[in-house]
Design a protein around this motif. Structure first.
Motif, short mmCIF file in Angstrom:
data_model
loop_
_atom_site.label_atom_id
_atom_site.label_comp_id
_atom_site.label_asym_id
_atom_site.label_seq_id
_atom_site.Cartn_x
_atom_site.Cartn_y
_atom_site.Cartn_z
N VAL A 8 11.78 80.17 97.80
CA VAL A 8 11.24 79.00 98.50
C VAL A 8 11.43 79.12 100.01
O VAL A 8 10.59 78.67 100.80
CB VAL A 8 11.89 77.70 97.98
CG1 VAL A 8 11.43 76.49 98.79
CG2 VAL A 8 11.56 77.50 96.50
N ASN A 9 12.54 79.75 100.43
CA ASN A 9 12.77 79.94 101.86
C ASN A 9 11.62 80.70 102.53
O ASN A 9 11.38 80.54 103.72
CB ASN A 9 14.06 80.73 102.09
CG ASN A 9 15.30 79.98 101.65
OD1 ASN A 9 15.59 79.93 100.46
ND2 ASN A 9 16.03 79.40 102.59
N PHE A 10 10.91 81.49 101.75
CA PHE A 10 9.84 82.32 102.28
C PHE A 10 8.45 81.79 101.94
O PHE A 10 7.55 81.84 102.77
CB PHE A 10 10.03 83.76 101.80
CG PHE A 10 11.33 84.34 102.28
CD1 PHE A 10 11.40 84.96 103.51
CD2 PHE A 10 12.48 84.22 101.52
CE1 PHE A 10 12.61 85.46 103.99
CE2 PHE A 10 13.69 84.71 101.98
CZ PHE A 10 13.76 85.33 103.22
N THR A 11 8.27 81.26 100.75
CA THR A 11 6.95 80.74 100.38
C THR A 11 6.60 79.50 101.19
O THR A 11 5.43 79.26 101.48
CB THR A 11 6.89 80.41 98.88
OG1 THR A 11 7.94 79.50 98.53
CG2 THR A 11 7.03 81.68 98.05
N LYS A 12 7.60 78.70 101.56
CA LYS A 12 7.29 77.50 102.35
C LYS A 12 6.81 77.86 103.76
O LYS A 12 6.21 77.04 104.44
CB LYS A 12 8.49 76.57 102.41
CG LYS A 12 9.66 77.06 103.24
CD LYS A 12 10.81 76.06 103.18
CE LYS A 12 12.01 76.53 104.01
NZ LYS A 12 13.13 75.55 103.90
N GLN A 13 7.07 79.11 104.19
CA GLN A 13 6.57 79.60 105.47
C GLN A 13 5.22 80.30 105.32
O GLN A 13 4.61 80.68 106.32
CB GLN A 13 7.58 80.57 106.08
CG GLN A 13 8.98 80.02 106.29
CD GLN A 13 9.01 78.89 107.30
OE1 GLN A 13 8.22 78.88 108.24
NE2 GLN A 13 9.92 77.95 107.12
N GLY A 14 4.78 80.51 104.07
CA GLY A 14 3.49 81.15 103.84
C GLY A 14 3.57 82.53 103.22
O GLY A 14 2.54 83.17 102.98
N GLY A 15 4.79 83.04 102.95
CA GLY A 15 4.94 84.33 102.30
C GLY A 15 4.43 84.27 100.86
O GLY A 15 4.48 83.22 100.21
N GLN A 16 3.95 85.41 100.36
CA GLN A 16 3.38 85.46 99.01
C GLN A 16 4.13 86.50 98.17
O GLN A 16 4.07 87.70 98.46
CB GLN A 16 1.91 85.84 99.05
CG GLN A 16 1.04 84.94 99.92
CD GLN A 16 -0.36 85.49 100.04
OE1 GLN A 16 -1.06 85.71 99.04
NE2 GLN A 16 -0.81 85.73 101.26
N THR A 173 3.68 89.26 103.80
CA THR A 173 4.36 88.44 104.78
C THR A 173 3.51 87.24 105.21
O THR A 173 2.28 87.28 105.16
CB THR A 173 4.72 89.24 106.05
OG1 THR A 173 3.51 89.70 106.68
CG2 THR A 173 5.61 90.43 105.70
N ALA A 174 4.18 86.21 105.65
CA ALA A 174 3.50 85.06 106.25
C ALA A 174 3.04 85.39 107.66
O ALA A 174 2.02 84.88 108.13
CB ALA A 174 4.43 83.85 106.26
#
Length: 236
Positions: A8-16, A173-174
């Motif tokens: 979640v720390n990364f997906t909430k920034q747009g990471g896939q 990456t986001a």
């Protein structure tokens, strides 16, 4: 309260995440080396007439923190580090020397040859390597590496689809190369190591643990190679 690190720390920034965070965590436990492309990864791939590009200190710090993270988690063993680039670039050479990476491969049009050379030089298995990349020249390495992080661009939807259909990417990456995709990638790999809190706290204090790491890191000397015409040659 200790922070709980998850996808979640990364997906909430747009990471896939293409490969689940839990699966990547298991793969990351095997990693002994980190290999990077240069153009489009550390920068936006713009060039001058002399084929020069740039890097940022934000990304530089990211690579250092990740190496510290790995060193702490793996009984004070430094990870191996390299850049494999299709071009020759003075900024890349300066960065690699200053940051004490183990190797730089330039003019590598067939990056798989440079990758195989690095593995042979350091007794590495492909599954022990995390690879950060962005374009078609990198796919032959992405096909072999244990963890594959691709710097995402909307401008190449067909390539992104190809990566997905051929199992060549674990995470998009986001951020772009122009917006510190390397730092994002490094923090993801730290999250997979599970010790980012300790890394930040130790670096903040510049304590004995960090000083021991930086002393070991600075003992590494960068070796440069040319991979022109598919022949690996050590550069002077």
């Amino acid at each position: 309260m200790k922070q709980v690190i998850s996808s979640v720390n990364f997906t909430k920034q747009g990471g896939q995440f293409i490969t689940p965070f839990s699966t990547l965590k298991k793969r990351a436990a095997l990693i002994r080396a980190f290999i990077f492309d240069w153009d489009g990864v550390f920068n936006d791939a713009r060039k001058t007439g002399e084929s020069q590009s740039y890097f940022t200190e934000i990304d530089s710090m990211g690579t250092n923190l990740l190496r510290f993270s790995h060193w702490m988690k793996n009984n004070y063993q430094l990870p191996l580090t390299a850049v494999i680039s299709g071009e020759q670039n003075d900024a890349a050479k300066f960065f690699l020397s200053r940051e004490h990476f183990h190797a730089g491969y330039f003019q590598a049009k067939n990056k798989r040859i440079a990758f195989d050379h690095f593995c042979a030089q350091h007794n590495l298995q492909p599954k022990e390597i995390a690879f950060i990349f962005d374009d078609v020249l990198d796919m032959s390495v992405a096909a072999e590496a244990g963890v594959r992080i691709c710097v995402y661009r909307k401008s190449n939807p067909l390539m992104n689809d190809f990566l997905l259909r051929n199992n060549l990417v674990d995470y998009f990456t986001a951020n772009s190369g122009a917006n510190n995709a390397v730092r994002e990638s490094m923090e993801l790999l730290m999250a997979l190591n599970g010790n980012s809190e300790e890394v930040f706290a130790s670096r903040m204090k510049y304590d004995k643990t960090y000083n021991s790491y930086i002393s070991a890191r600075n003992g590494s000397e960068t070796v440069f190679y040319s991979s022109k015409e598919d022949f690996i040659r050590k550069m002077k």
